[in-house]
Scaffold this active site. Structure first.
Site, short mmCIF file in Angstrom:
data_model
loop_
_atom_site.label_atom_id
_atom_site.label_comp_id
_atom_site.label_asym_id
_atom_site.label_seq_id
_atom_site.Cartn_x
_atom_site.Cartn_y
_atom_site.Cartn_z
N GLU A 6 30.31 22.08 12.06
CA GLU A 6 30.41 22.74 10.76
C GLU A 6 31.86 23.05 10.36
OE1 GLU A 6 27.12 25.66 9.98
OE2 GLU A 6 26.90 25.46 12.16
N SER A 11 23.72 24.88 9.16
CA SER A 11 23.95 23.82 8.18
C SER A 11 23.05 22.61 8.39
CB SER A 11 25.44 23.38 8.17
OG SER A 11 26.25 24.45 7.75
N GLU A 16 9.36 23.73 15.99
CA GLU A 16 8.66 24.73 15.20
C GLU A 16 7.56 24.11 14.36
OE1 GLU A 16 12.04 28.14 14.39
OE2 GLU A 16 11.81 26.52 12.93
N MET A 50 5.41 23.69 10.94
CA MET A 50 5.82 23.66 9.55
C MET A 50 5.09 24.76 8.79
SD MET A 50 5.60 20.55 6.78
CE MET A 50 6.12 20.80 5.09
N LYS A 88 4.12 26.02 5.26
CA LYS A 88 4.01 25.50 3.90
C LYS A 88 4.24 26.65 2.92
CE LYS A 88 0.85 21.77 5.17
NZ LYS A 88 -0.49 21.17 5.00
N GLY A 89 5.37 26.61 2.28
CA GLY A 89 5.70 27.68 1.34
C GLY A 89 7.04 27.45 0.69
N ARG A 90 7.43 28.35 -0.16
CA ARG A 90 8.71 28.29 -0.83
C ARG A 90 9.81 28.78 0.11
NH1 ARG A 90 7.59 31.84 -6.05
NH2 ARG A 90 9.74 31.22 -6.57
N SER A 114 27.11 27.67 -2.11
CA SER A 114 26.52 28.60 -1.13
C SER A 114 25.75 29.71 -1.83
CB SER A 114 27.61 29.20 -0.24
OG SER A 114 28.18 28.22 0.58
#
Length: 356
Positions: A14, A182, A212, A214, A216-218, A316
């Site tokens: 990064e 990032s 992890e 998944m 499902k969401g915003r 950002s």
């Protein structure tokens, strides 16, 4: 007039993002109130005094090298070309070094050793927030929802097959280094033939990998600022056709859309802010952090991660959320430095000897 050391670069994938963030901070900091010293850490790990105009995509291998002298309250930086202490001496540091050795407590510990106030959480908050595995354990203990996961350590990757993983977590899954940001080394895996390569790539960046489920969401984010009584902004949202990859963030930002602030149901905003503040406190954060969360259609909120040194690039979320809240980029920098000084003075008031 106080002198602020802006520290950027570092030995991390990064590095370039850190330099971009530093350029924006340099452009926004008020020069009638602060004198600035720019210190770049090149990709070999050498600390160098930099001219602001010479900063390119990376910290170059030019500029006087600096040595750091612990145990002093002034004169902590020594120029190796002249063997003289750095003038003017910094009163505080705004370090914006992303990734390992930058936001994982290592650099914070060094600045503590040389008695220099700095922006961002202290050693403990930085270290536990950077390690997604440890952070999730603490968040679970605090009653905060996080995605289910499996931890794979280097040397034991072959103990898990894609079938075993998906039997526990479902499909697709996300494979990511435990200590990275990032979206470096992050892969969305939906087929068995992708799995081993994704784990191998993530292990190039860390000794420990998270797999992890998944959610499902915003994908929403909240900016937090403060020490004992932190404040949280409204939430922003990242809308992407696929997972938010490094390229989507920085190389081709048109693939991602940032909604700042985004619309949520009236009852959801205070819940999101409360959970962001709870996560900030659970991970011993101070001064600033960005809390990334998932908001499901059913209204469940999961904390994805807590970023203790969020980016300050043109795209950002952290500074943009505060700007939407009425705090300009320049004012935000001043408040961050003020909170860093407040934390420093609080620690300096503690006794360092014991006399019964």
């Amino acid at each position: 007039m106080k002198t602020i050391a802006v520290i950027c670069g570092g030995q991390s994938p990064e590095h370039e993002i850190s330099v971009r963030s530093a350029k924006n901070i340099l452009a926004a900091i008020r020069r009638d109130r602060f004198q600035v010293v720019l210190i770049g850490i090149d990709r070999a790990g050498r600390w160098r005094l930099q001219e602001e105009g010479s900063l390119g995509r990376f910290v170059g291998e030019t500029g006087p090298e600096l040595a750091i002298i612990p145990g002093k309250s002034t004169g902590q930086f020594l120029r190796l070309d002249t063997h003289q202490t750095l003038l003017p001496q910094p009163d505080a540091a705004f370090m914006i070094v992303h990734g390992p050795t930058g936001e994982d407590g290592v650099l914070q510990g060094l600045l503590r050793t040389i008695d220099l106030p700095f922006v961002g959480p202290d050693v403990l908050g930085s270290a536990v927030s950077m390690d997604k595995d440890v952070a999730k354990r603490l968040l679970r203990q605090a009653g905060i929802k996080v995605a289910q996961d499996i931890v794979i350590r280097k040397g034991y990757a072959r103990q898990w097959t894609y079938e075993q993983v998906t039997n526990k977590l479902g499909s697709p899954v996300f494979v990511k280094p435990a200590n990275m940001g990032s979206s470096v080394g992050v892969h969305k895996v939906s087929r068995a033939e992708q799995f081993n390569a994704a784990v191998a790539d993530a292990l190039l960046y860390d000794q420990k990998v998270l797999i992890e489920e998944m959610i499902k969401g915003r994908e929403v984010e909240c900016a937090v600022l403060g020490n004992e009584t932190p404040e949280a902004t409204e939430v922003g949202e990242i809308v992407t056709p696929e997972e938010y990859s490094f390229d989507a963030k920085y190389e081709d930002p048109d693939t991602a859309k940032l909604l700042i602030p985004t619309e949520v149901r009236p009852e959801e905003l205070p819940r999101l802010q409360a959970i962001a503040l709870s996560a900030f406190k659970a991970l011993e954060c101070e001064v600033m952090a960005r809390v990334d969360m998932f908001l499901t259609p059913e209204g469940d909120i999961y904390v994805n991660e807590v970023n203790t040194l969020p980016g300050f690039t043109d795209i950002s979320m952290y500074p943009q959320l505060w700007e939407a809240a009425g705090l300009s980029y320049s004012d935000l920098i001043e408040r961050l430095l003020a909170f860093a000084q407040q934390r420093y003075q609080r620690r300096k008031a503690l006794k360092t000897d014991f006399r019964p």
